[in-house]
Design a protein around this motif. Structure first.
Motif, PDB file in Angstrom:
ATOM      1  N   SER A  65      50.175  17.988  30.162  1.00 32.41           N
ATOM      2  CA  SER A  65      49.649  19.339  30.054  1.00 32.41           C
ATOM      3  C   SER A  65      50.714  20.298  29.567  1.00 32.41           C
ATOM      4  O   SER A  65      50.416  21.295  28.920  1.00 32.41           O
ATOM      5  CB  SER A  65      49.114  19.811  31.414  1.00 32.41           C
ATOM      6  OG  SER A  65      50.181  19.888  32.358  1.00 32.41           O
ATOM      7  N   ARG A  68      50.668  20.524  25.706  1.00 35.83           N
ATOM      8  CA  ARG A  68      49.499  20.965  24.958  1.00 35.83           C
ATOM      9  C   ARG A  68      49.790  22.267  24.245  1.00 35.83           C
ATOM     10  O   ARG A  68      50.460  23.154  24.763  1.00 35.83           O
ATOM     11  CB  ARG A  68      48.309  21.138  25.901  1.00 35.83           C
ATOM     12  CG  ARG A  68      47.722  19.783  26.321  1.00 35.83           C
ATOM     13  CD  ARG A  68      46.525  19.963  27.225  1.00 35.83           C
ATOM     14  NE  ARG A  68      45.998  18.669  27.596  1.00 35.83           N
ATOM     15  CZ  ARG A  68      45.334  18.437  28.704  1.00 35.83           C
ATOM     16  NH1 ARG A  68      45.123  19.404  29.563  1.00 35.83           N
ATOM     17  NH2 ARG A  68      44.874  17.237  28.969  1.00 35.83           N
ATOM     18  N   THR A  70      49.274  25.862  23.003  1.00 37.37           N
ATOM     19  CA  THR A  70      48.567  27.090  23.310  1.00 37.37           C
ATOM     20  C   THR A  70      48.839  28.074  22.191  1.00 37.37           C
ATOM     21  O   THR A  70      49.984  28.449  21.971  1.00 37.37           O
ATOM     22  CB  THR A  70      49.062  27.695  24.638  1.00 37.37           C
ATOM     23  OG1 THR A  70      48.819  26.742  25.676  1.00 37.37           O
ATOM     24  CG2 THR A  70      48.326  28.982  24.949  1.00 37.37           C
ATOM     25  N   ARG A  79      43.101  30.348  23.838  1.00 40.41           N
ATOM     26  CA  ARG A  79      42.821  29.011  23.343  1.00 40.41           C
ATOM     27  C   ARG A  79      41.785  29.057  22.229  1.00 40.41           C
ATOM     28  O   ARG A  79      41.264  28.036  21.830  1.00 40.41           O
ATOM     29  CB  ARG A  79      42.333  28.126  24.481  1.00 40.41           C
ATOM     30  CG  ARG A  79      43.395  27.865  25.525  1.00 40.41           C
ATOM     31  CD  ARG A  79      42.949  26.814  26.505  1.00 40.41           C
ATOM     32  NE  ARG A  79      41.726  27.219  27.202  1.00 40.41           N
ATOM     33  CZ  ARG A  79      41.140  26.460  28.133  1.00 40.41           C
ATOM     34  NH1 ARG A  79      41.659  25.288  28.451  1.00 40.41           N
ATOM     35  NH2 ARG A  79      40.042  26.874  28.736  1.00 40.41           N
ATOM     36  N   ASP A 140      41.524  22.222  24.496  1.00 43.45           N
ATOM     37  CA  ASP A 140      42.814  22.901  24.435  1.00 43.45           C
ATOM     38  C   ASP A 140      42.823  23.964  23.346  1.00 43.45           C
ATOM     39  O   ASP A 140      43.570  24.937  23.425  1.00 43.45           O
ATOM     40  CB  ASP A 140      43.939  21.889  24.154  1.00 43.45           C
ATOM     41  CG  ASP A 140      44.068  20.877  25.272  1.00 43.45           C
ATOM     42  OD1 ASP A 140      44.125  21.309  26.439  1.00 43.45           O
ATOM     43  OD2 ASP A 140      44.084  19.662  24.986  1.00 43.45           O
ATOM     44  N   GLN A 189      45.681  16.204  22.220  1.00 47.32           N
ATOM     45  CA  GLN A 189      45.006  17.488  22.324  1.00 47.32           C
ATOM     46  C   GLN A 189      43.488  17.316  22.292  1.00 47.32           C
ATOM     47  O   GLN A 189      42.963  16.432  21.631  1.00 47.32           O
ATOM     48  CB  GLN A 189      45.431  18.393  21.160  1.00 47.32           C
ATOM     49  CG  GLN A 189      46.934  18.500  20.955  1.00 47.32           C
ATOM     50  CD  GLN A 189      47.623  19.105  22.155  1.00 47.32           C
ATOM     51  OE1 GLN A 189      47.160  20.081  22.706  1.00 47.32           O
ATOM     52  NE2 GLN A 189      48.734  18.514  22.556  1.00 47.32           N
TER      53      GLN A 189
END
Length: 731
Positions: A65, A68, A70, A79, A140, A189
């Protein structure tokens, strides 16, 4: 962006969990001696193993996580990228299509390619937007890309938003390739990409990921997507009878019945037409029967002579009724004029923040917000996106493509006034950012260029003011290194100006000079020299030898001579230009001194070049400031001259300073920043610092290919220099 593989390392929390697990198991073992000695070791190790597995699983999820992506827009951690359309007014559930779409996109972490097809106005974009809004929390990243005319501009902006190109300025084709590569190579992702209003399968060729786990959703009115491999086509039809009845009842408050059915039938069961009809009925407080009588009125029969490409005569009549009602409500005419203007701009819509900045040029008597409110109430425009934190306005105002066609068809003579108003509005916006800084506002540049080109398509006889805007677009694209678009755009604009204003008009001559500079940047030196020689002759003949622009284009010609290796002609012309600039008090005498010093350098007259550059840097610092692009450029040229004179330590110090300033002021991917980094890498090679040279060259080459493309002259030049550095390191 170079992605690095992360090695798993347990967090302090995980270490504590593991330690506690073993301690707990040990205590349990010693406290349960009554358990047979044959069983407790197995029990201990089984429990310990389970705890270890659980801890590792928690840690892997934590590490995953953390990696990921952003999007970092506005520092908000959003997002969602792009302006997802807001829910339609009294939108109806499309249960069958929604179920088919959900099944086609499949389970999470599985790639999918789905196309929503149907006629214009059937609600394809609304269906895609509803899915995106409802499922945004499951991904995501959800990206909405307006793709009419091609997906590259939107993909390039998304690449910048994700940090894949380090900054928001880059060649769009290279940025789109970077995005596709990331989509293909990062399967961790959960991604949803929506390409809205795609012209056809060919426009997406080479841009869709062929591997990875991204889900791609496309909307289009074309039916030939079924031929694409791996695609699932989901047809989006008209409203059913029950959906039409429910929509009209909810929107108008009137009960259904035969008249409601007839309204839906005459409007082809098309959601767009029904929305306009309902708004008209509600605002006019009339019945379905009265609306049908208005639709059949003699003043609307002409509407059946449909504009090209409109397949729904009922919707055409409904739109005309809505505009007529708008005129009665808005007696000042602001809303109708604004609607006509918006219908001439990019079909992807106009950022509301740009409309507000240009509001004085629109000259709306009762203000922009009131006009937008009236158009929204009549369902003649759509608002997409959101206002974030009450400060950053990301709302996009758009006119449905079918509505826009009807509006343009109906405009008649008023369309000329709307074209002039749109041109004036864009003129105020394109005049704001200095071209040297336009790369910092890449998203705005992309939108403005789209509006300019859309406006150009709507007239066969563009006014000179519009052609000047198109020329601005070409120069701006050149400034950010997008030569693939800049050169053909300037070529077409020059032809248009020659036809509209003649070959000797000042705007024509200026555009000819802009095209020549683009040719030079593209390495087309013979064409650049020939065109600039003509520009100098035309300018001297029409404005005189001492006109400020005449001196500028003479200097540009001298620089082209230098680039082409004609050094003696370059130095002679630079010296003449500098003398004439001093004599006439030209405002850019500092620039002429810089060009001449650089020519001395090229000609091997290093002492003269260094002396002139050193004095020039002092004067630029005093007059322009230390971070002015011209001041920084003179420092870069002085560094190059130091390097040629063997003063490599001074060259390195100066180049490092130049790169720091250009990175801060222009951005890391601006062409000038890249050139300075390549120059520093080559100076490292000259100084024998080969490891640093090779490392920097490798990074520069990657960035040049990503930003400017492999066909850019700087790409091949840097590759050759890297080979020299590697050969030297191996010898």
């Amino acid at each position: 962006m170079n992605r690095r593989h992360r090695r798993w390392t347990p967090s302090p929390g995980t270490v504590i969990v593991l330690t506690a697990a073993f301690a707990l198991v040990g205590n349990l073992a010693t406290d349960t001696l009554e358990v047979s000695w044959r069983w407790w070791p197995a029990t201990v190790w089984t429990a310990a193993g389970l705890l270890v597995v659980l801890s590792v699983a928690v840690e892997v999820l934590r590490q995953r996580s953390a990696t990921r992506v952003t999007p970092h827009a506005a520092g908000s951690g959003r997002r969602v990228f792009g302006a997802i359309p807001r829910p339609a007014w009294h939108g109806q559930a499309r249960s069958a299509e929604e179920t088919t779409l959900r099944r086609a996109l499949g389970r999470r972490n599985r790639a999918a390619l789905v196309v929503l097809t149907g006629t214009r106005g059937a609600g394809k974009s609304q269906l895609a937007a509803a899915y995106a809004r409802r499922r945004a929390g499951s991904f995501d990243l959800v990206a909405w890309i307006n793709a009419e005319g091609g997906p590259v501009p939107g993909m390039a902006l998304l690449a910048g938003e994700l940090g894949l190109v380090d900054d928001d300025e880059r060649g769009p084709e290279a940025a789109a390739r970077a995005l596709r590569g990331w989509l293909e190579n990062d399967s961790r992702q959960r991604l949803l990409l929506i390409f809205d209003n795609v012209d056809g399968p060919d426009s997406l060729a080479g841009h869709l990921p062929v591997s990875g786990s991204a889900k791609v959703l496309i909307t289009s009115n074309r039916l030939d997507f079924a031929s694409m491999p791996g695609v699932t086509v989901v047809p989006v039809g008209m409203f059913t009878r029950s959906q039409s009845q429910a929509f009209l009842h909810q929107a108008t408050g009137l009960p259904g019945g035969a008249d409601a059915d007839e309204v839906a039938r005459q409007l082809g069961w098309l959601p767009l037409g029904l929305a306009q009809a309902a708004a008209y009925i509600r605002r006019g407080r009339i019945s379905y029967r009265q609306y049908l009588m208005a639709l059949d009125g003699p003043d609307l029969r002409e509407a059946l002579r449909r504009p090209a490409g409109a397949d729904h005569p009922g919707v055409i009549k409904a739109t005309r009724l809505s505009i007529a009602a708008l005129r009665r409500t808005d007696r000042g005419g602001d809303a109708v004029r604004l609607l006509t203007l918006l219908s001439l701009l990019s079909p992807d819509g106009v950022s509301r923040v740009l409309l507000r900045r240009a509001a004085p040029a629109l000259r709306l008597r009762n203000g922009l917000d009131r006009a937008l409110g009236l158009l929204t109430d009549g369902t003649l425009i759509t608002l997409s996106g959101e206002v974030h934190d009450g400060e950053v306005d990301r709302v996009v105002v758009s006119v449905h493509r079918l509505t826009a066609r009807v509006v343009r068809h109906q405009a008649g003579r008023s369309g000329i006034a709307a074209l002039a108003a749109a041109t004036g509005m864009l003129g105020t916006l394109t005049g704001e950012p200095p071209l040297q800084r336009v790369a910092r506002r890449r998203s705005e540049l992309v939108e403005l260029v789209a509006h300019v080109l859309a406006l150009r398509k709507h007239t066969a006889d563009p006014p000179s003011s519009l052609l000047t805007l198109v020329a601005w677009a070409g120069v701006a694209l050149h400034e950010v290194g997008d030569l693939g678009r800049a050169v053909p755009l300037l070529e077409a604009t020059l032809t248009g100006l020659e036809q509209a204003q003649g070959t000797d008009h000042p705007d024509t001559i200026t555009t000819r000079g802009s095209l020549a500079l683009a040719y030079e940047s593209a390495g087309r030196l013979d064409e650049a020299v020939g065109l600039l020689e003509r520009v100098v002759a035309d300018q001297a003949r029409t404005r005189g030898d001492d006109h400020p622009y005449t001196l500028v284009v003479r200097r540009d010609l001298a620089h082209a001579y230098e680039s082409a290796g004609r050094l003696e002609k370059a130095v002679d012309l630079f010296e003449q230009v500098l003398a004439d600039s001093v004599r006439t008090g030209h405002p850019d005498t500092l620039g002429s001194r810089d060009y001449l010093a650089a020519a001395y350098h090229s000609a091997g007259r290093l002492d003269e070049a260094i002396d002139m550059f050193q004095r020039l840097v002092v004067d630029c610092d005093r007059v322009l400031g230390a971070e002015h692009p011209d001041t920084v450029g003179s420092r870069a040229n002085l560094a190059a001259t130091y390097r040629s004179a063997g003063r490599t330590a001074e060259a390195i110090d100066l180049l490092q300073h130049v790169i720091a300033v250009r990175t801060r002021v222009l951005g890391p991917d601006h062409p000038h920043t890249l050139y300075s980094r390549a120059e520093l890498a080559d100076v490292y090679r000259s100084a024998g610092r080969l490891d640093e040279s090779i490392d920097l060259f490798e990074r520069v080459i990657s960035d040049v290919e990503r930003v400017l493309g492999a066909g850019h002259p700087r790409f091949e030049k840097s590759r050759e220099a890297l080979k020299l550095a590697r050969d030297a390191a191996e010898s």
